[in-house]
Design a protein around this motif. Structure first.
Motif, PDB file in Angstrom:
ATOM      1  N   ASN A  12       0.864  -1.179   0.000  1.00 20.47           N
ATOM      2  CA  ASN A  12       0.000   0.000   0.000  1.00 20.47           C
ATOM      3  C   ASN A  12       0.902   1.231   0.000  1.00 20.47           C
ATOM      4  O   ASN A  12       1.481   1.559   1.024  1.00 20.47           O
ATOM      5  CB  ASN A  12      -0.887  -0.046   1.253  1.00 20.47           C
ATOM      6  CG  ASN A  12      -1.689   1.221   1.455  1.00 20.47           C
ATOM      7  OD1 ASN A  12      -1.758   2.064   0.574  1.00 20.47           O
ATOM      8  ND2 ASN A  12      -2.302   1.340   2.634  1.00 20.47           N
ATOM      9  N   LYS A  14       0.088   4.245  -0.260  1.00 21.20           N
ATOM     10  CA  LYS A  14      -0.548   5.434   0.327  1.00 21.20           C
ATOM     11  C   LYS A  14      -0.307   6.641  -0.590  1.00 21.20           C
ATOM     12  O   LYS A  14      -0.266   6.472  -1.796  1.00 21.20           O
ATOM     13  CB  LYS A  14      -0.040   5.653   1.758  1.00 21.20           C
ATOM     14  CG  LYS A  14      -0.178   4.361   2.577  1.00 21.20           C
ATOM     15  CD  LYS A  14       0.075   4.538   4.042  1.00 21.20           C
ATOM     16  CE  LYS A  14      -0.103   3.178   4.735  1.00 21.20           C
ATOM     17  NZ  LYS A  14       0.059   3.289   6.192  1.00 21.20           N
ATOM     18  N   HIS A  96      -9.425   1.098   5.097  1.00 21.88           N
ATOM     19  CA  HIS A  96      -8.133   1.301   5.761  1.00 21.88           C
ATOM     20  C   HIS A  96      -8.323   2.283   6.926  1.00 21.88           C
ATOM     21  O   HIS A  96      -9.117   3.225   6.832  1.00 21.88           O
ATOM     22  CB  HIS A  96      -7.107   1.847   4.770  1.00 21.88           C
ATOM     23  CG  HIS A  96      -5.726   1.849   5.318  1.00 21.88           C
ATOM     24  ND1 HIS A  96      -5.285   2.834   6.189  1.00 21.88           N
ATOM     25  CD2 HIS A  96      -4.704   0.976   5.189  1.00 21.88           C
ATOM     26  CE1 HIS A  96      -4.037   2.572   6.539  1.00 21.88           C
ATOM     27  NE2 HIS A  96      -3.665   1.445   5.943  1.00 21.88           N
ATOM     28  N   GLU A  98      -6.677   4.690   7.905  1.00 23.45           N
ATOM     29  CA  GLU A  98      -6.466   6.109   7.564  1.00 23.45           C
ATOM     30  C   GLU A  98      -7.707   6.703   6.904  1.00 23.45           C
ATOM     31  O   GLU A  98      -7.994   7.888   7.051  1.00 23.45           O
ATOM     32  CB  GLU A  98      -5.216   6.252   6.684  1.00 23.45           C
ATOM     33  CG  GLU A  98      -3.956   6.060   7.537  1.00 23.45           C
ATOM     34  CD  GLU A  98      -2.764   5.488   6.803  1.00 23.45           C
ATOM     35  OE1 GLU A  98      -2.729   5.520   5.557  1.00 23.45           O
ATOM     36  OE2 GLU A  98      -1.852   4.988   7.495  1.00 23.45           O
ATOM     37  N   GLU A 164      -5.166  -4.977  10.704  1.00 22.94           N
ATOM     38  CA  GLU A 164      -4.145  -3.957  10.896  1.00 22.94           C
ATOM     39  C   GLU A 164      -4.411  -3.201  12.194  1.00 22.94           C
ATOM     40  O   GLU A 164      -5.231  -2.272  12.222  1.00 22.94           O
ATOM     41  CB  GLU A 164      -4.167  -2.959   9.731  1.00 22.94           C
ATOM     42  CG  GLU A 164      -3.898  -3.601   8.383  1.00 22.94           C
ATOM     43  CD  GLU A 164      -3.321  -2.583   7.399  1.00 22.94           C
ATOM     44  OE1 GLU A 164      -2.204  -2.841   6.937  1.00 22.94           O
ATOM     45  OE2 GLU A 164      -3.957  -1.569   7.133  1.00 22.94           O
ATOM     46  N   ALA A 168      -0.141  -0.092  15.300  1.00 28.02           N
ATOM     47  CA  ALA A 168       1.051  -0.710  14.713  1.00 28.02           C
ATOM     48  C   ALA A 168       1.381  -0.117  13.345  1.00 28.02           C
ATOM     49  O   ALA A 168       2.452  -0.371  12.796  1.00 28.02           O
ATOM     50  CB  ALA A 168       0.849  -2.225  14.579  1.00 28.02           C
ATOM     51  N   ILE A 169       0.469   0.681  12.799  1.00 31.41           N
ATOM     52  CA  ILE A 169       0.674   1.219  11.443  1.00 31.41           C
ATOM     53  C   ILE A 169       1.662   2.375  11.475  1.00 31.41           C
ATOM     54  O   ILE A 169       1.423   3.388  12.137  1.00 31.41           O
ATOM     55  CB  ILE A 169      -0.672   1.658  10.825  1.00 31.41           C
ATOM     56  CG1 ILE A 169      -1.576   0.432  10.611  1.00 31.41           C
ATOM     57  CG2 ILE A 169      -0.438   2.393   9.512  1.00 31.41           C
ATOM     58  CD1 ILE A 169      -2.968   0.760  10.093  1.00 31.41           C
ATOM     59  N   GLY A 170       2.773   2.170  10.782  1.00 28.21           N
ATOM     60  CA  GLY A 170       3.761   3.238  10.650  1.00 28.21           C
ATOM     61  C   GLY A 170       4.501   3.590  11.929  1.00 28.21           C
ATOM     62  O   GLY A 170       5.181   4.615  11.982  1.00 28.21           O
ATOM     63  N   GLY A 208       0.817  -3.712   9.475  1.00 28.48           N
ATOM     64  CA  GLY A 208       1.238  -2.831  10.570  1.00 28.48           C
ATOM     65  C   GLY A 208       2.709  -3.067  10.855  1.00 28.48           C
ATOM     66  O   GLY A 208       3.057  -4.040  11.528  1.00 28.48           O
ATOM     67  N   SER A 209       3.565  -2.180  10.306  1.00 30.30           N
ATOM     68  CA  SER A 209       5.018  -2.236  10.559  1.00 30.30           C
ATOM     69  C   SER A 209       5.661  -3.569  10.170  1.00 30.30           C
ATOM     70  O   SER A 209       6.597  -4.024  10.828  1.00 30.30           O
ATOM     71  CB  SER A 209       5.321  -1.902  12.019  1.00 30.30           C
ATOM     72  OG  SER A 209       4.960  -0.561  12.295  1.00 30.30           O
ATOM     73  N   VAL A 210       5.157  -4.170   9.097  1.00 36.50           N
ATOM     74  CA  VAL A 210       5.839  -5.367   8.586  1.00 36.50           C
ATOM     75  C   VAL A 210       7.095  -4.905   7.845  1.00 36.50           C
ATOM     76  O   VAL A 210       7.056  -3.966   7.061  1.00 36.50           O
ATOM     77  CB  VAL A 210       4.934  -6.175   7.622  1.00 36.50           C
ATOM     78  CG1 VAL A 210       5.679  -7.416   7.123  1.00 36.50           C
ATOM     79  CG2 VAL A 210       3.627  -6.564   8.297  1.00 36.50           C
ATOM     80  N   LEU A 228      -0.177  -6.923   4.370  1.00 37.26           N
ATOM     81  CA  LEU A 228      -0.451  -5.635   3.735  1.00 37.26           C
ATOM     82  C   LEU A 228       0.636  -4.703   4.262  1.00 37.26           C
ATOM     83  O   LEU A 228       0.709  -4.452   5.468  1.00 37.26           O
ATOM     84  CB  LEU A 228      -1.853  -5.136   4.097  1.00 37.26           C
ATOM     85  CG  LEU A 228      -2.295  -3.818   3.445  1.00 37.26           C
ATOM     86  CD1 LEU A 228      -2.172  -3.863   1.922  1.00 37.26           C
ATOM     87  CD2 LEU A 228      -3.746  -3.498   3.821  1.00 37.26           C
ATOM     88  N   VAL A 229       1.478  -4.250   3.359  1.00 37.26           N
ATOM     89  CA  VAL A 229       2.700  -3.549   3.742  1.00 37.26           C
ATOM     90  C   VAL A 229       2.624  -2.086   3.322  1.00 37.26           C
ATOM     91  O   VAL A 229       2.358  -1.800   2.149  1.00 37.26           O
ATOM     92  CB  VAL A 229       3.922  -4.208   3.049  1.00 37.26           C
ATOM     93  CG1 VAL A 229       5.213  -3.558   3.529  1.00 37.26           C
ATOM     94  CG2 VAL A 229       3.943  -5.716   3.286  1.00 37.26           C
ATOM     95  N   GLY A 230       2.843  -1.174   4.234  1.00 38.32           N
ATOM     96  CA  GLY A 230       2.840   0.249   3.906  1.00 38.32           C
ATOM     97  C   GLY A 230       4.241   0.733   3.589  1.00 38.32           C
ATOM     98  O   GLY A 230       4.764   0.495   2.507  1.00 38.32           O
ATOM     99  N   GLY A 231       4.882   1.384   4.560  1.00 35.14           N
ATOM    100  CA  GLY A 231       6.182   2.014   4.350  1.00 35.14           C
ATOM    101  C   GLY A 231       7.214   1.138   3.653  1.00 35.14           C
ATOM    102  O   GLY A 231       7.897   1.594   2.731  1.00 35.14           O
TER     103      GLY A 231
HETATM  104  P1  PGA Z   1       2.984   0.266   7.598  1.00 33.18           P
HETATM  105  O1  PGA Z   1       1.481   0.466   7.036  1.00 33.18           O
HETATM  106  O2  PGA Z   1       3.496  -1.021   6.991  1.00 33.18           O
HETATM  107  O3  PGA Z   1       3.718   1.473   7.127  1.00 33.18           O
HETATM  108  O4  PGA Z   1       2.882   0.157   9.068  1.00 33.18           O
HETATM  109  C1  PGA Z   1       0.630  -0.624   6.869  1.00 33.18           C
HETATM  110  C2  PGA Z   1      -0.670  -0.174   6.271  1.00 33.18           C
HETATM  111  O5  PGA Z   1      -1.158   0.910   6.637  1.00 33.18           O
HETATM  112  O6  PGA Z   1      -1.249  -0.878   5.422  1.00 33.18           O
END
Ligand code: PGA
Length: 247
Positions: A12, A14, A96, A98, A164, A168-170, A208-210, A228-231
């Protein structure tokens, strides 16, 4: 309970990425071979068509990050599921945290978006997860259960769930493996109650912070069928380091 579904690792992006980012996608495509998981990149809407073009013929698919519930109309700034499909996306993230926070999306709206995804022929990735205070109050399963009840589409069909934890997200924080296992087992049970036997084979992602350093621990937990991977999805090397758990 059904056999393990093929894992999915979805990135993701974002609100990140400019034209040069297609180079990162090219690296992901190059590194995808030999990974026994489906790989997906969900870039900003401005990139869907060009990323679909760049990924054509590869094993990497492209998804959207959100959609409107209606197929068209006077909704300035919004994107319909049908438009994502038309641009070549195969999937769309809905609910999501956010979106739930920044745009005050309710479970009912997330449900409508998940139904819109289905109407358009896209796989909805429905996100759920508790806030930090809710976890500390011991309410995680109540919250996740309520979000599932209100947000999931009618009828299993093509569907992915992402757990998520909002805290834990970001943040670099992750729940313990035992906590992730508990929530995923609970989600699996809810899916069985809602969809019957079909609920056993739906993929439940952890998000979440994977990152590469914790991916193995998180992705080998029972009922965790991908991430589901963000950053960490913004850098091909990190994204592939995570997906490489399935090599
Ligand atoms: P993150 O985000 O991996 O940066 O924690 C995950 C997400 O919001 O899907």
């Amino acid at each position: 309970m059904a056999a393990n579904p093929r894992p999915l690792v979805a990135g993701n992006w974002k609100m990140n990425g400019l034209a040069a980012s297609v180079g990162e996608l090219a690296k992901i495509i190059k590194g995808a071979s030999g990974i026994a998981a489906d790989l997906m990149v969900c870039p900003p809407a401005t990139f869907i068509a060009s990323f679909v073009h760049a990924a054509r013929g590869s094993t990497v698919t492209i998804g959207g990050q959100d959609c409107h519930a209606e197929p068209s109309g006077a909704h300035t700034g919004d994107v319909a599921a049908e438009m994502l499909k038309d641009a070549g996306a195969v999937s769309v993230i809905v609910g999501h945290s956010e979106r739930r926070t920044d745009h005050h999306e309710t479970d009912a709206q997330v449900h409508a978006k998940a139904m819109a995804a289905r109407r358009a022929g896209l796989t909805a990735i429905v996100c759920v997860g508790e806030q930090r205070a809710e976890r500390e109050a011991g309410k995680t399963l109540d919250i996740v259960g309520r979000q599932l009840d209100g947000s999931l589409p009618d009828g299993a069909g093509e569907l992915v769930i992402a757990y998520e934890p909002v805290w834990a997200i970001g943040t670099g924080l992750t729940p313990t493996a035992a906590d992730v296992g508990q929530v995923h087992a609970f989600i699996r049970k809810c899916l069985g109650e809602r969809y019957g036997v079909a609920g056993g084979s739906l993929r439940i992602l952890y998000g979440g912070s994977v990152k590469p350093s914790n991916a193995k621990e998180l992705l080998t937990i029972v009922n965790v069928n991908g991430a589901l991977v963000g950053g960490a999805s913004l850098k091909a090397e990190d994204f592939l380091g995570i997906a490489g758990v399935y090599r």
